[in-house]
Design a protein around this motif. Structure first.
Motif, PDB file in Angstrom:
ATOM      1  N   SER A  22       0.728  -1.170   0.088  1.00  0.00           N
ATOM      2  CA  SER A  22       0.181   0.250   0.083  1.00  0.00           C
ATOM      3  C   SER A  22       1.079   1.045   0.508  1.00  0.00           C
ATOM      4  O   SER A  22       0.495   2.319  -0.449  1.00  0.00           O
ATOM      5  N   ASN A  23       2.331   0.992   0.427  1.00  0.00           N
ATOM      6  CA  ASN A  23       3.133   2.473   0.614  1.00  0.00           C
ATOM      7  C   ASN A  23       2.379   2.874   1.325  1.00  0.00           C
ATOM      8  O   ASN A  23       2.757   4.618   0.114  1.00  0.00           O
ATOM      9  N   VAL A  24       2.005   3.184   2.407  1.00  0.00           N
ATOM     10  CA  VAL A  24       0.940   4.594   3.009  1.00  0.00           C
ATOM     11  C   VAL A  24       1.796   5.842   3.134  1.00  0.00           C
ATOM     12  O   VAL A  24       1.826   6.593   2.665  1.00  0.00           O
ATOM     13  N   SER A  25       2.974   4.986   4.034  1.00  0.00           N
ATOM     14  CA  SER A  25       4.163   6.178   4.970  1.00  0.00           C
ATOM     15  C   SER A  25       5.888   5.811   4.776  1.00  0.00           C
ATOM     16  O   SER A  25       5.038   4.071   5.239  1.00  0.00           O
ATOM     17  N   LYS A  26       6.812   6.082   5.028  1.00  0.00           N
ATOM     18  CA  LYS A  26       7.276   5.263   5.215  1.00  0.00           C
ATOM     19  C   LYS A  26       7.312   4.467   6.821  1.00  0.00           C
ATOM     20  O   LYS A  26       7.937   3.704   6.696  1.00  0.00           O
ATOM     21  N   ARG A  27       7.069   5.646   7.334  1.00  0.00           N
ATOM     22  CA  ARG A  27       6.965   4.838   8.843  1.00  0.00           C
ATOM     23  C   ARG A  27       6.096   3.812   9.063  1.00  0.00           C
ATOM     24  O   ARG A  27       6.155   2.839   9.814  1.00  0.00           O
ATOM     25  N   VAL A  28       4.503   3.722   8.382  1.00  0.00           N
ATOM     26  CA  VAL A  28       3.661   2.784   8.232  1.00  0.00           C
ATOM     27  C   VAL A  28       4.183   1.281   7.723  1.00  0.00           C
ATOM     28  O   VAL A  28       4.328   0.372   8.121  1.00  0.00           O
ATOM     29  N   THR A  29       5.150   1.713   6.515  1.00  0.00           N
ATOM     30  CA  THR A  29       6.185   0.152   6.119  1.00  0.00           C
ATOM     31  C   THR A  29       7.171  -0.043   7.311  1.00  0.00           C
ATOM     32  O   THR A  29       7.109  -1.458   7.257  1.00  0.00           O
ATOM     33  N   GLY A  30       7.749   1.011   8.052  1.00  0.00           N
ATOM     34  CA  GLY A  30       8.496   0.284   9.147  1.00  0.00           C
ATOM     35  C   GLY A  30       7.786  -0.905  10.258  1.00  0.00           C
ATOM     36  O   GLY A  30       8.709  -1.404  10.444  1.00  0.00           O
ATOM     37  N   TRP A  31       6.662  -0.469  10.349  1.00  0.00           N
ATOM     38  CA  TRP A  31       5.664  -1.100  11.488  1.00  0.00           C
ATOM     39  C   TRP A  31       5.844  -2.409  10.687  1.00  0.00           C
ATOM     40  O   TRP A  31       5.508  -3.135  11.022  1.00  0.00           O
ATOM     41  N   ALA A  32       5.386  -2.683   9.322  1.00  0.00           N
ATOM     42  CA  ALA A  32       4.874  -3.387   8.027  1.00  0.00           C
ATOM     43  C   ALA A  32       5.815  -4.203   8.345  1.00  0.00           C
ATOM     44  O   ALA A  32       5.995  -5.863   8.980  1.00  0.00           O
ATOM     45  N   TYR A  74      13.369   1.684   7.692  1.00  0.00           N
ATOM     46  CA  TYR A  74      12.388   2.362   8.025  1.00  0.00           C
ATOM     47  C   TYR A  74      12.089   2.868   9.389  1.00  0.00           C
ATOM     48  O   TYR A  74      11.968   3.938   9.187  1.00  0.00           O
ATOM     49  N   LEU A  75      12.769   2.706  10.507  1.00  0.00           N
ATOM     50  CA  LEU A  75      12.248   2.553  11.480  1.00  0.00           C
ATOM     51  C   LEU A  75      13.864   2.924  12.436  1.00  0.00           C
ATOM     52  O   LEU A  75      13.764   3.877  13.504  1.00  0.00           O
ATOM     53  N   GLY A  76      14.957   3.338  12.414  1.00  0.00           N
ATOM     54  CA  GLY A  76      15.736   3.219  12.723  1.00  0.00           C
ATOM     55  C   GLY A  76      16.804   5.102  12.698  1.00  0.00           C
ATOM     56  O   GLY A  76      15.751   5.856  12.017  1.00  0.00           O
ATOM     57  N   PRO A  77      17.978   5.026  12.992  1.00  0.00           N
ATOM     58  CA  PRO A  77      18.339   6.653  12.794  1.00  0.00           C
ATOM     59  C   PRO A  77      18.166   7.029  11.704  1.00  0.00           C
ATOM     60  O   PRO A  77      18.348   6.541  10.881  1.00  0.00           O
ATOM     61  N   ARG A  78      17.307   8.430  11.758  1.00  0.00           N
ATOM     62  CA  ARG A  78      17.016   8.730  10.635  1.00  0.00           C
ATOM     63  C   ARG A  78      18.221   9.903  10.622  1.00  0.00           C
ATOM     64  O   ARG A  78      19.059  10.803  11.675  1.00  0.00           O
TER      65      ARG A  78
END
Length: 93
Positions: A22-32, A74-78
């Motif tokens: 679905s490619n909603v957002s980077k953060r949502v993909t990280g939680w996936a 996707y969720l690591g240090p930015r």
């Protein structure tokens, strides 16, 4: 217990794949990817605890490593853009 591991792993993987697609957002993909990790753990346990399913266990060890990489990406240090650069392109302003 084996049935729970098997079905949780399968259902969690399908839901995570749907979220990533679905490619909603980077953060949502990280939680996936976090959901993928839990799926891999469940299917690894199921594979090694079930008769004749060791291949699934080994496959999910490999997928676990890939999914952990996805969580980190996707969720690591930015990285923060340098001062004076465009945040989207990285070009010097």
């Amino acid at each position: 217990m084996l049935d729970i591991l098997e079905w949780y792993g399968a259902i969690a993987a399908v839901i995570a794949a749907l979220i990533v697609a679905s490619n909603v957002s980077k953060r949502v993909t990280g939680w996936a990817f976090v959901l993928f990790v839990s799926s891999s753990l469940a299917l690894t346990a199921w594979g090694f605890l079930s008769e004749d399913a060791e291949g699934i266990g080994w496959q999910n060890i490999a997928l676990l490593l890939i999914n952990l990489w996805g969580v980190y990406r996707y969720l690591g240090p930015r990285k923060h853009p340098r001062r004076g650069t465009d945040a989207k392109t990285g070009d010097v302003a």
